[in-house]
Structures are given as C-alpha cells and as structure tokens.
Design an enzyme around this catalytic site. Structure first.
Site, PDB file in Angstrom:
ATOM      1  N   ASP A   1       0.800  -1.224   0.000  1.00 40.23           N
ATOM      2  CA  ASP A   1       0.000   0.000   0.000  1.00 40.23           C
ATOM      3  C   ASP A   1       0.834   1.276   0.000  1.00 40.23           C
ATOM      4  O   ASP A   1       0.328   2.353   0.330  1.00 40.23           O
ATOM      5  CB  ASP A   1      -0.974  -0.005   1.192  1.00 40.23           C
ATOM      6  CG  ASP A   1      -2.194  -0.853   0.877  1.00 40.23           C
ATOM      7  OD1 ASP A   1      -2.612  -0.863  -0.292  1.00 40.23           O
ATOM      8  OD2 ASP A   1      -2.722  -1.514   1.793  1.00 40.23           O
TER       9      ASP A   1
ATOM     10  N   ASP B   1      -7.625  -4.307  -4.763  1.00 41.73           N
ATOM     11  CA  ASP B   1      -7.257  -2.983  -4.243  1.00 41.73           C
ATOM     12  C   ASP B   1      -5.885  -2.521  -4.749  1.00 41.73           C
ATOM     13  O   ASP B   1      -5.613  -1.335  -4.883  1.00 41.73           O
ATOM     14  CB  ASP B   1      -7.177  -2.972  -2.705  1.00 41.73           C
ATOM     15  CG  ASP B   1      -8.183  -3.833  -1.997  1.00 41.73           C
ATOM     16  OD1 ASP B   1      -8.653  -4.815  -2.591  1.00 41.73           O
ATOM     17  OD2 ASP B   1      -8.486  -3.545  -0.828  1.00 41.73           O
TER      18      ASP B   1
HETATM   19  N1  GLY Z   1      -7.449  -1.575   0.797  1.00 40.08           N
HETATM   20  C1  GLY Z   1      -8.118  -2.003   1.953  1.00 40.08           C
HETATM   21  C2  GLY Z   1      -9.532  -1.646   1.979  1.00 40.08           C
HETATM   22  O1  GLY Z   1     -10.087  -1.093   1.045  1.00 40.08           O
HETATM   23  O2  GLY Z   1     -10.138  -1.957   2.994  1.00 40.08           O
END
Ligand code: GLY
Length: 392
Positions: free
Chosen positions: A117, A175
């Site tokens: 992330d 994601d």
């Molecule tokens: N990327 C983690 C979420 O959207 O919860």
C-alpha cells in the site's frame, strides 16, 4: 397530430428536460459548496484533535473521535492528502503547514517494504504535496518508495504481492491496482522506465484473473510462485468468494481509470467500464452500496459510503475518456452519487463524527469499522467534490 405540432411538443419536452437538468446542477453546486465548507471545518477540528501526536486518523470511534494509527498503517497517507486538497481549495496556510507536518511524518515509509500500500501511503501524501509544490526532497522520497514497492514484484507471477499472510502463498488483492499509480508516475517522471512494465504486467494479470464475466471482481487471487498459475480465488472483506465486495469493485473502477490515464491502452478503459457498469447496475436507488453487492441481509445490511466516494471520483475522470454518446451516462452517475453523499444521512454535518462522511464500512466479516467514518472515504469524497468543481 400534425408534424409541426409534434416538432413544437418535442422542443418543449427537450427544453423542459434541459431546465430540469439545470436545476439539478444548481442544487448540486450548492451541495458541493456546503460539503467543502463542512470538510474545511472538520479537517481543522481533526488537526486540533490530533495535536502533536505522530498518529494518523483512520476511522471514527462510537463517540465520533478519531481512532488513530501509526505511519505504517495502510491508511496513513489519506489525512495528509486531504489536507493538501483543502490547502489547494482554500489556500489557507494552516492547511499547508498541517499537510507538510503529516506528510513528512511518513518519510521513513520510503524504506518500508512490508506493504503493497505504499502508493496509497506515499503518493497520496508526498505525491499531492509534490503536485502542488514540486521540490527535490519530496520527489526523492517518491522515487525511493517506488523502488521499495518493486521489491514486492515477482516476475514469475507478474504481480506485486499484496499481503505477507501465511494463509495464502502469493495473494494479490484487487485494491492493489491503486498502488500502480506510484509506479506509473515515477516511470514517467524521471524514474526507471521498467516500473511502467511492472505496472502493466500487474494490471494485465488482474484483468485476466480478478474479473468475472459479468464485470464483478474477486477480492483475493493467490498465485503459485513456481509457475504463476492461479491457486485460489477468495474474499477477505466481502461476503463470500463468489460475491462482489463493494469497495473492491470501487478500487477496480478507479484503478483501471487511472491506469488508462497513464497508458492510453484501450483494454484498461474497457476494464474500468466493465467494472463501473457492474457497480452502477447493482447500486441501490440511493446511490450508496451495501458493503457487498450480494450481502445476504440486504436491505438490512451496513452501507459503504467510502465505495461510492471512490466511484464518484473515478467516474468524473472516466467520463472524460469515453465517446460523447457514453459521457453523459457516467457523468450523471457521478453527479447522482455526489448528490447522495452530500446530503443526509451520508454527510456528517450535525453528527458526532470527526469525519466528513458517515455510514462507511471497513471490514464487515472481520467485525471492524462498521458504519463509521473512514479517512479514505473522506479523501475520495473531497477529491470528487473538487473534480466536480473543476468540470466548470
Ligand atoms: N485496501 C483495503 C480496503 O479497502 O479496505
């Protein structure tokens, strides 16, 4: 009926429709203004609430205060990013000072390889700061962070690994499309060109394995590292492996729209549209999804306003990439979502929340952050409000 009467009638209907569309836009202009004013107040209060702490707001507690996290949490970049957006909107130096402080509190992440992330964390903070005030210090952090992110790329799989969770051999979550922005930007702004190829590889493999025929997406795909084959397709935050988690779908829409922005490759625009068409087709009439499109208790299930905020922002961009005949559809969908989020019960005006939007859901199966304000919902909501204003 005579032809001339028909022509007059049809002209009247068209102009009546235009007036109604104009009224809707005027209403939204006002709502957007009010929502941005509300965001300004909430963000100033949040800066005050956090004080000198080196922690970052992530989601709201039942009493409306922020639950805070360390820089290493995946959500840490959104608060500085929001402060940069608010500085851009107000040009109030209080926001710039706070944005710099919270951005620079993330400097060590450039050498933190334990998460995929890094795009969210560093590009939404340092990247936004650099966009507004280009400088070498911020750029070097961005370049180093991209390098660190590429250490999670496995050439046999062709993807960046999302989690170091022993439950899966090589999990990649939908994601993760969002983190490609960091690599694509760096490749085009003085960094190694091969980062572009890594991002393309990841995006192509995600189209191949995360999408279902109807445009819904799987949340987690785990790969075999010896040959790159798919091992399993699961969910983590959705209801079931075969259902569509609302925010995962939102990340797919935004992620492929952004990938098209950098590459202009039609297959990414097609993927963004396929994901968007699924999302819009399954959206309840108040324009905010339940946390999973197939959650078993609908209509008595928590909503996820963060998913709609991400999608509204993405659709403003997507509408600029499609042909004229399709543009209105995406633009109207974005406006409808933005209208819904700017009104009660979604806007947090007059409630206890320290956030900007209410009724977002983080992880329903995990039993955490259900029906709260989420910092990333707020981030994409403010981005969507500004994108709406920039249409004019
Ligand atoms: N990327 C983690 C979420 O959207 O919860």
């Amino acid at each position: 009926m005579k032809a001339v009467t028909l022509v007059i009638l049809s002209a009247m209907i068209t102009s009546f429709g235009a007036i109604r569309a104009g009224d809707k836009d005027k209403k939204l202009d006002l709502l957007v203004q009010q929502a941005l004013d509300h965001a300004r107040v909430q963000l100033l209060r949040s800066v005050e609430q956090i004080g000198d702490s080196v922690m970052y707001p992530r989601s709201t507690n039942p009493n409306g205060s922020w639950r805070k996290v360390a820089p290493e949490d995946w959500t840490s970049g959104f608060f500085p990013g929001l402060l940069w957006y608010m500085y851009e909107y107000t040009r109030d130096v209080q926001f710039r000072n706070a944005a710099e402080r919270f951005t620079e509190g993330l400097e060590r992440l450039q050498h933190f390889p334990r998460t995929h992330d890094l795009g969210f964390m560093v590009f939404n903070s340092y990247g936004q700061g650099y966009r507004l005030h280009p400088n070498e210090k911020y750029k070097n952090v961005i370049l180093q962070t991209a390098k660190t992110l590429t250490s999670r790329f496995n050439p046999t799989v062709g993807c960046i690994k999302s989690w170091d969770n022993p439950k899966w051999e090589y999990p990649v979550i939908v994601d993760n499309m969002m983190n490609l922005e960091l690599l694509l930007w760096v490749a085009k702004n003085g960094g190694p060109k091969e980062y572009y190829d890594l991002a393309i590889s990841h995006a192509d493999k995600t189209i191949q394995n995360h999408f279902r025929d109807d445009g819904g997406t799987f949340h987690v795909v785990s790969y075999d590292t010896t040959n790159g084959d798919v091992r399993v397709k699961n969910t983590h935050q959705g209801f079931a492996d075969h259902t569509t988690w609302a925010r995962g779908q939102a990340w797919a829409i935004y992620g492929y729209t952004m990938t098209y922005r950098f590459t202009k490759e039609k297959r990414y625009l097609d993927a963004a549209r396929k994901a968007a068409d699924y999302f819009l087709k399954h959206l309840p009439c108040d324009h905010v999804p339940y946390w999973d499109f197939q959650a078993p208790g609908i209509p008595v299930e928590p909503r996820d306003a963060s998913a709609s905020a991400i999608v509204a922002s993405a659709l403003f961009e997507l509408s600029g990439y499609v042909q004229k005949k399709d543009r209105e559809g995406y633009l109207n969908a974005a406006k409808n979502i933005l209208t819904a989020l700017s009104e009660k019960p979604y806007i947090s005006t007059g409630t206890l929340s320290s956030g900007i939007l209410n009724h977002a859901t983080g992880n329903r199966p995990g039993g955490t952050e259900i029906d709260v304000s989420l910092i990333y919902g707020d981030y994409y909501f403010v981005e969507a409000l500004l994108r709406y204003q920039n249409l004019k």
